[in-house]
Enzyme design. Structure first.
Site, PDB file in Angstrom:
ATOM      1  NE  ARG A 112      -3.826   0.643   2.035  1.00  0.00           N
ATOM      2  CZ  ARG A 112      -5.019   0.743   2.612  1.00  0.00           C
ATOM      3  NH1 ARG A 112      -5.187   1.525   3.661  1.00  0.00           N
ATOM      4  NH2 ARG A 112      -6.054   0.078   2.150  1.00  0.00           N
ATOM      5  CG  HIS A 139      -8.574   0.158  -2.490  1.00  0.00           C
ATOM      6  ND1 HIS A 139      -7.805  -0.942  -2.163  1.00  0.00           N
ATOM      7  CD2 HIS A 139      -9.194   0.541  -1.331  1.00  0.00           C
ATOM      8  CE1 HIS A 139      -7.963  -1.208  -0.879  1.00  0.00           C
ATOM      9  NE2 HIS A 139      -8.792  -0.331  -0.352  1.00  0.00           N
ATOM     10  CD  GLN A 142     -13.166  -1.551  -0.143  1.00  0.00           C
ATOM     11  OE1 GLN A 142     -12.296  -1.501   0.713  1.00  0.00           O
ATOM     12  NE2 GLN A 142     -14.401  -1.943   0.129  1.00  0.00           N
ATOM     13  CG  ASP A 234     -13.612   6.526  -0.653  1.00  0.00           C
ATOM     14  OD1 ASP A 234     -13.554   6.395   0.591  1.00  0.00           O
ATOM     15  OD2 ASP A 234     -12.595   6.436  -1.384  1.00  0.00           O
ATOM     16  CB  CYS A 274     -14.231   1.459   0.596  1.00  0.00           C
ATOM     17  SG  CYS A 274     -13.624   3.162   0.677  1.00  0.00           S
ATOM     18  NE  ARG A 302     -10.664  -5.169   1.260  1.00  0.00           N
ATOM     19  CZ  ARG A 302      -9.815  -4.170   1.471  1.00  0.00           C
ATOM     20  NH1 ARG A 302     -10.265  -3.009   1.900  1.00  0.00           N
ATOM     21  NH2 ARG A 302      -8.517  -4.308   1.230  1.00  0.00           N
TER      22      ARG A 302
HETATM   23  N1  NVA Z   1      -9.990   6.802  -1.055  1.00  0.00           N
HETATM   24  C1  NVA Z   1      -9.573   6.388   0.260  1.00  0.00           C
HETATM   25  C2  NVA Z   1      -9.798   4.928   0.435  1.00  0.00           C
HETATM   26  C3  NVA Z   1      -9.412   4.391   1.785  1.00  0.00           C
HETATM   27  C4  NVA Z   1      -9.628   2.912   1.890  1.00  0.00           C
HETATM   28  C5  NVA Z   1      -8.115   6.751   0.476  1.00  0.00           C
HETATM   29  O1  NVA Z   1      -7.302   6.533  -0.445  1.00  0.00           O
HETATM   30  O2  NVA Z   1      -7.777   7.246   1.553  1.00  0.00           O
HETATM   31  N1   CP Z   2     -11.221   0.059   2.890  1.00  0.00           N
HETATM   32  C1   CP Z   2      -9.932  -0.037   3.227  1.00  0.00           C
HETATM   33  O1   CP Z   2      -9.030  -0.314   2.414  1.00  0.00           O
HETATM   34  O2   CP Z   2      -9.711   0.120   4.558  1.00  0.00           O
HETATM   35  P1   CP Z   2      -8.287   0.284   5.253  1.00  0.00           P
HETATM   36  O3   CP Z   2      -7.721   1.607   4.831  1.00  0.00           O
HETATM   37  O4   CP Z   2      -8.610   0.244   6.720  1.00  0.00           O
HETATM   38  O5   CP Z   2      -7.400  -0.855   4.824  1.00  0.00           O
END
Ligand code: NVA
Ligand code: CP
Length: 316
Positions: A112, A139, A142, A234, A274, A302
């Site tokens: 990540r 992502h 997800q 989101d 999400c 998930r």
């Molecule tokens: N769009 C959000 C998703 C988190 C799971 C982010 O990138 O922070």
């Molecule tokens: N939805 C998601 O990816 O959650 P986290 O950021 O907690 O992994």
């Protein structure tokens, strides 16, 4: 019980949903459902015994980290949680050398981070599967859980009307790919200046042409949400965009998913997010904590979706 056909994914990278076939995606969702409903059967013999997943995090995570770690444990394998700043990569060791070294120790790498290019570079030099656990662009993990959730509550994916309201971000980009592959009619509404990337739109349109799915856009969320089977939102400021929060709060006024907006969707429409969520920003408490919300099923899924992915990439 017949096993979904997952052979093409074995040993592959999972960096984006682009490149997955409609049947490959369907097989992953079906396997995730089997692993959820027949968990004991899938734990027999610890199918990933002796396998290790290295997880590199450059941004925070609750669901991704815990679902992959628990998923590996339930399948008899092991996961290593590595914060990037604690690795030599955090003080300048190259991505290439990191990929080569980790390939000698573990069986797959989840990462990540911010840049999709970094994930692609890691995958180029790794001899083992690399999984995208979220970048600024995509992502994909997800969306596997989201499609599983929709399939469970609606009994089908093909032909559904799904409306996404909010930021044209990483989650939306992967949702565009996933919805197109699943034959969903995806209606998108973002404020001006926050639209999804045109190249992702083009990719998704090409994918939708294979399945009968379609993509639609309106800056007006009230138009986009009319008659929807499901409404997804989101956060307005993703990880790494903290400094833009105040500006975004202003720019996204009118794009909150609340009771007024949900009233225009179908009576049995569900609400998806999400997570993590910011109540009173992108969603009202009445919607996210109300009877139409399936956000915690999504979060649970998930785990099942990630187990299916791990089996597809690493299983025998
Ligand atoms: N769009 C959000 C998703 C988190 C799971 C982010 O990138 O922070
Ligand atoms: N939805 C998601 O990816 O959650 P986290 O950021 O907690 O992994």
């Amino acid at each position: 019980m017949s096993k979904p056909a997952l052979a093409p994914l074995k040993g592959q990278d999972f960096l984006t949903l682009e490149g997955l076939s409609p049947s490959g995606l369907q097989s992953l969702v079906e396997l995730a459902h089997q692993m959820k409903t027949q968990r004991q059967l899938w734990s027999i013999g610890a199918p990933l015994k002796g396998k290790t997943l290295a997880m590199i995090f450059d941004k925070p995570s609750t669901r991704t980290r815990v679902s992959f770690e628990v998923g590996m444990a339930q399948l008899g394998g092991h996961a290593l949680n590595l914060q990037r700043e604690e690795l030599q990569m955090g003080r300048g060791e190259s991505v290439e050398d990191t990929a080569k070294v980790l390939s000698r120790y573990v069986d797959a790498i989840l990462i990540r981070t911010f840049s999709q290019e970094l994930v692609e570079e890691l995958a180029t030099h790794a001899e083992i599967p690399v999984i995208n656990g979220l970048t600024d662009l995509y992502h994909p993990c997800q969306i596997l859980a989201d499609l599983l959730t929709l399939w469970e509550v609606k009994g089908t994916l093909s032909g559904l009307k799904l409306t996404y309201v909010g930021d044209g971000n990483n989650v939306l980009h992967s949702l565009m790919h996933g919805a197109a592959l699943a034959g969903i009619h995806l209606h998108i509404s973002t404020p001006p200046g926050y639209e999804p990337l045109p190249e992702v739109w083009k990719q998704a349109e090409e994918m939708a042409a294979l399945t009968g799915g379609s993509l639609h856009f309106s800056h007006d969320p009230f138009v986009a949400v009319q008659g929807a089977d499901a409404v997804y939102t989101d956060v307005w400021a993703s990880m790494g965009q903290e400094e833009e929060k105040e500006k975004r709060l202003r720019d996204f006024q009118g794009y909150q998913v609340n009771e007024t907006l949900m009233a225009l969707a179908k009576e049995d429409a569900v609400f998806l997010h999400c997570l993590p969520a910011y109540r009173d920003w992108e969603v009202s408490p009445g919607v996210i904590d109300g009877p139409r919300s399936v956000v915690f099923d999504q979060a649970e899924n998930r785990l099942h979706a990630q187990k299916a992915l791990l089996m597809a990439l690493l299983g025998e």
